[in-house]
Design a protein around this motif. Sequence first.
Motif, PDB file in Angstrom:
ATOM      1  N   MET A 143       0.796  -1.227   0.000  1.00  0.00           N
ATOM      2  CA  MET A 143       0.000   0.000   0.000  1.00  0.00           C
ATOM      3  C   MET A 143       0.833   1.283   0.000  1.00  0.00           C
ATOM      4  O   MET A 143       0.432   2.274  -0.636  1.00  0.00           O
ATOM      5  CB  MET A 143      -0.966   0.002   1.186  1.00  0.00           C
ATOM      6  N   PRO A 144       1.995   1.336   0.681  1.00  0.00           N
ATOM      7  CA  PRO A 144       2.808   2.556   0.585  1.00  0.00           C
ATOM      8  C   PRO A 144       3.205   2.901  -0.848  1.00  0.00           C
ATOM      9  O   PRO A 144       3.324   4.080  -1.189  1.00  0.00           O
ATOM     10  CB  PRO A 144       4.039   2.216   1.441  1.00  0.00           C
ATOM     11  N   LEU A 145       3.406   1.867  -1.690  1.00  0.00           N
ATOM     12  CA  LEU A 145       3.710   2.119  -3.098  1.00  0.00           C
ATOM     13  C   LEU A 145       2.533   2.816  -3.766  1.00  0.00           C
ATOM     14  O   LEU A 145       2.708   3.774  -4.534  1.00  0.00           O
ATOM     15  CB  LEU A 145       4.021   0.798  -3.809  1.00  0.00           C
ATOM     16  N   VAL A 146       1.323   2.346  -3.476  1.00  0.00           N
ATOM     17  CA  VAL A 146       0.113   2.972  -4.013  1.00  0.00           C
ATOM     18  C   VAL A 146       0.018   4.418  -3.524  1.00  0.00           C
ATOM     19  O   VAL A 146      -0.336   5.330  -4.290  1.00  0.00           O
ATOM     20  CB  VAL A 146      -1.141   2.178  -3.585  1.00  0.00           C
ATOM     21  N   SER A 147       0.360   4.645  -2.253  1.00  0.00           N
ATOM     22  CA  SER A 147       0.308   5.994  -1.681  1.00  0.00           C
ATOM     23  C   SER A 147       1.277   6.929  -2.387  1.00  0.00           C
ATOM     24  O   SER A 147       0.933   8.077  -2.704  1.00  0.00           O
ATOM     25  CB  SER A 147       0.631   5.939  -0.184  1.00  0.00           C
ATOM     26  N   VAL A 148       2.490   6.452  -2.624  1.00  0.00           N
ATOM     27  CA  VAL A 148       3.503   7.269  -3.296  1.00  0.00           C
ATOM     28  C   VAL A 148       3.030   7.636  -4.699  1.00  0.00           C
ATOM     29  O   VAL A 148       3.104   8.799  -5.108  1.00  0.00           O
ATOM     30  CB  VAL A 148       4.856   6.532  -3.362  1.00  0.00           C
ATOM     31  N   ILE A 149       2.529   6.655  -5.440  1.00  0.00           N
ATOM     32  CA  ILE A 149       2.041   6.915  -6.797  1.00  0.00           C
ATOM     33  C   ILE A 149       0.912   7.948  -6.767  1.00  0.00           C
ATOM     34  O   ILE A 149       0.886   8.891  -7.570  1.00  0.00           O
ATOM     35  CB  ILE A 149       1.560   5.612  -7.455  1.00  0.00           C
ATOM     36  N   GLY A 150      -0.023   7.780  -5.822  1.00  0.00           N
ATOM     37  CA  GLY A 150      -1.142   8.696  -5.714  1.00  0.00           C
ATOM     38  C   GLY A 150      -0.711  10.118  -5.415  1.00  0.00           C
ATOM     39  O   GLY A 150      -1.150  11.071  -6.075  1.00  0.00           O
ATOM     40  N   ILE A 151       0.170  10.282  -4.432  1.00  0.00           N
ATOM     41  CA  ILE A 151       0.614  11.628  -4.047  1.00  0.00           C
ATOM     42  C   ILE A 151       1.425  12.274  -5.160  1.00  0.00           C
ATOM     43  O   ILE A 151       1.292  13.471  -5.433  1.00  0.00           O
ATOM     44  CB  ILE A 151       1.422  11.567  -2.732  1.00  0.00           C
ATOM     45  N   VAL A 152       2.268  11.484  -5.829  1.00  0.00           N
ATOM     46  CA  VAL A 152       3.070  12.011  -6.933  1.00  0.00           C
ATOM     47  C   VAL A 152       2.160  12.521  -8.057  1.00  0.00           C
ATOM     48  O   VAL A 152       2.386  13.603  -8.612  1.00  0.00           O
ATOM     49  CB  VAL A 152       4.031  10.926  -7.478  1.00  0.00           C
ATOM     50  N   LEU A 153       1.109  11.774  -8.379  1.00  0.00           N
ATOM     51  CA  LEU A 153       0.164  12.208  -9.417  1.00  0.00           C
ATOM     52  C   LEU A 153      -0.568  13.488  -9.009  1.00  0.00           C
ATOM     53  O   LEU A 153      -0.751  14.399  -9.829  1.00  0.00           O
ATOM     54  CB  LEU A 153      -0.851  11.096  -9.702  1.00  0.00           C
ATOM     55  N   ILE A 154      -0.975  13.552  -7.738  1.00  0.00           N
ATOM     56  CA  ILE A 154      -1.682  14.742  -7.258  1.00  0.00           C
ATOM     57  C   ILE A 154      -0.781  15.972  -7.319  1.00  0.00           C
ATOM     58  O   ILE A 154      -1.185  17.046  -7.780  1.00  0.00           O
ATOM     59  CB  ILE A 154      -2.209  14.525  -5.823  1.00  0.00           C
ATOM     60  N   VAL A 155       0.463  15.812  -6.852  1.00  0.00           N
ATOM     61  CA  VAL A 155       1.410  16.934  -6.877  1.00  0.00           C
ATOM     62  C   VAL A 155       1.663  17.379  -8.318  1.00  0.00           C
ATOM     63  O   VAL A 155       1.709  18.583  -8.611  1.00  0.00           O
ATOM     64  CB  VAL A 155       2.729  16.537  -6.194  1.00  0.00           C
ATOM     65  N   ALA A 156       1.813  16.416  -9.238  1.00  0.00           N
ATOM     66  CA  ALA A 156       2.048  16.752 -10.645  1.00  0.00           C
ATOM     67  C   ALA A 156       0.870  17.542 -11.209  1.00  0.00           C
ATOM     68  O   ALA A 156       1.059  18.524 -11.945  1.00  0.00           O
ATOM     69  CB  ALA A 156       2.272  15.474 -11.457  1.00  0.00           C
ATOM     70  N   PHE A 157      -0.342  17.138 -10.864  1.00  0.00           N
ATOM     71  CA  PHE A 157      -1.523  17.874 -11.335  1.00  0.00           C
ATOM     72  C   PHE A 157      -1.512  19.311 -10.819  1.00  0.00           C
ATOM     73  O   PHE A 157      -1.757  20.260 -11.566  1.00  0.00           O
ATOM     74  CB  PHE A 157      -2.801  17.168 -10.871  1.00  0.00           C
ATOM     75  N   VAL A 158      -1.216  19.468  -9.525  1.00  0.00           N
ATOM     76  CA  VAL A 158      -1.218  20.804  -8.915  1.00  0.00           C
ATOM     77  C   VAL A 158      -0.169  21.697  -9.565  1.00  0.00           C
ATOM     78  O   VAL A 158      -0.427  22.865  -9.876  1.00  0.00           O
ATOM     79  CB  VAL A 158      -0.967  20.699  -7.400  1.00  0.00           C
ATOM     80  N   VAL A 159       1.021  21.154  -9.784  1.00  0.00           N
ATOM     81  CA  VAL A 159       2.098  21.937 -10.405  1.00  0.00           C
ATOM     82  C   VAL A 159       1.698  22.366 -11.818  1.00  0.00           C
ATOM     83  O   VAL A 159       1.877  23.519 -12.208  1.00  0.00           O
ATOM     84  CB  VAL A 159       3.415  21.127 -10.432  1.00  0.00           C
ATOM     85  N   GLY A 160       1.135  21.425 -12.582  1.00  0.00           N
ATOM     86  CA  GLY A 160       0.720  21.763 -13.943  1.00  0.00           C
ATOM     87  C   GLY A 160      -0.365  22.819 -13.969  1.00  0.00           C
ATOM     88  O   GLY A 160      -0.317  23.766 -14.771  1.00  0.00           O
ATOM     89  N   ALA A 161      -1.340  22.695 -13.066  1.00  0.00           N
ATOM     90  CA  ALA A 161      -2.461  23.637 -13.030  1.00  0.00           C
ATOM     91  C   ALA A 161      -2.063  25.010 -12.503  1.00  0.00           C
ATOM     92  O   ALA A 161      -2.753  26.000 -12.760  1.00  0.00           O
ATOM     93  CB  ALA A 161      -3.591  23.068 -12.177  1.00  0.00           C
ATOM     94  N   SER A 162      -0.954  25.063 -11.772  1.00  0.00           N
ATOM     95  CA  SER A 162      -0.548  26.320 -11.114  1.00  0.00           C
ATOM     96  C   SER A 162       0.767  26.865 -11.650  1.00  0.00           C
ATOM     97  O   SER A 162       1.419  27.675 -10.988  1.00  0.00           O
ATOM     98  CB  SER A 162      -0.414  26.093  -9.596  1.00  0.00           C
ATOM     99  N   LYS A 163       1.161  26.454 -12.837  1.00  0.00           N
ATOM    100  CA  LYS A 163       2.478  26.823 -13.362  1.00  0.00           C
ATOM    101  C   LYS A 163       2.730  28.329 -13.324  1.00  0.00           C
ATOM    102  O   LYS A 163       3.789  28.787 -12.862  1.00  0.00           O
ATOM    103  CB  LYS A 163       2.630  26.302 -14.793  1.00  0.00           C
ATOM    104  N   ASP A 164       1.776  29.107 -13.805  1.00  0.00           N
ATOM    105  CA  ASP A 164       1.977  30.556 -13.872  1.00  0.00           C
ATOM    106  C   ASP A 164       2.176  31.166 -12.488  1.00  0.00           C
ATOM    107  O   ASP A 164       3.056  32.025 -12.297  1.00  0.00           O
ATOM    108  CB  ASP A 164       0.780  31.225 -14.565  1.00  0.00           C
ATOM    109  N   ARG A 165       1.368  30.734 -11.509  1.00  0.00           N
ATOM    110  CA  ARG A 165       1.499  31.280 -10.160  1.00  0.00           C
ATOM    111  C   ARG A 165       2.775  30.788  -9.483  1.00  0.00           C
ATOM    112  O   ARG A 165       3.354  31.482  -8.637  1.00  0.00           O
ATOM    113  CB  ARG A 165       0.286  30.899  -9.304  1.00  0.00           C
TER     114      ARG A 165
END
Length: 317
Positions: A193-215
């Motif tokens: 499950m920690p592997l699943v957690s890492v994958i999940g958090i990495v995807l979420i962070v990537a989404f946030v960075v992409g959506a907030s690039k300008d800021r």
Amino acid sequence: MIISFSRFVQKTFALWVLIFAAIAFINPTLFRFVGPYIALILGVIMFGMGVTMTVDDFKGVLKQPKSVLIATVAQYTIMPLLAYGLCILFQLPAEIAVGVILVGCCPGGTSSNVMTYLARGNTALSVSTTAVSTVLSPLLTPAIFFLLASEWLDINAVAMFKSILQIVLVPIVLGLIVRSVLGKKAASYGEVMPLVSVIGIVLIVAFVVGASKDRIIESGLLIFAVVVLHNGLGYLIGFIVAKVCRLNYADQKAVSIEVGMQNSGLGVALAGVHFAASPVTAVPSAIFSFWHNISGPLLATYWAGKGSAADTTPSTK
């Protein structure tokens, strides 16, 4: 094989966050598909946390009530107040200020348990405190967040309470039930499950960075500086509070790490659900997720080298 790979990914978590954040920064639309599934992803992560927990984690409260009480109170006072103070000090824009306070109001994350173990702290205290602070989070996180952040934006504490119930408490309870029903089999699943957690958090962070690039281009260094201060002062003040309360050295390390390391994934998810119109609100939690997985191991390594007989001295109950 899978378990070995899972442990490798856990140890290199900060690196994967950095790599995928960089990819998202270069290609902001690549991880756009993650947005609608943020709450679901965190629910899966919390379910995994429940699978790795046992009733004994909560029994620890009865074994050392004073220490757990001190750590839990410190968790829900030090980090929120530090966040509020830093927002005032740096005169942060409203969307960023709300994001900083949000991550400050989150409970401790499970990574604090690993860091406490590596630091030769009281791991049982860390686990019990994480369990208690997580169970209390549906009430305390929205309540404290409303008190501190409502001067910047309108906060719907009731909606946030419902969100935390759905994406934190319910999945954890289900995980606990699965653990009790499957027994040792669930323990083996818990290794993955920690592997699943890492994958999940990495995807979420990537989404946030992409959506907030300008800021991020506009305010990224400022947010990073605030996050580093927030995290570092959390460690320091948590340690001092535990020392003033006459806890032993092992307990002091556990409280310090428990206070300084937040469930930043929850912060990202709540920002994504409740402040979708302002993606930058999730950036402080995303950066915190990256940074505390660097600062935590560094602090744990430092303390592990200072191990002494005092680490095993029972604390005063």
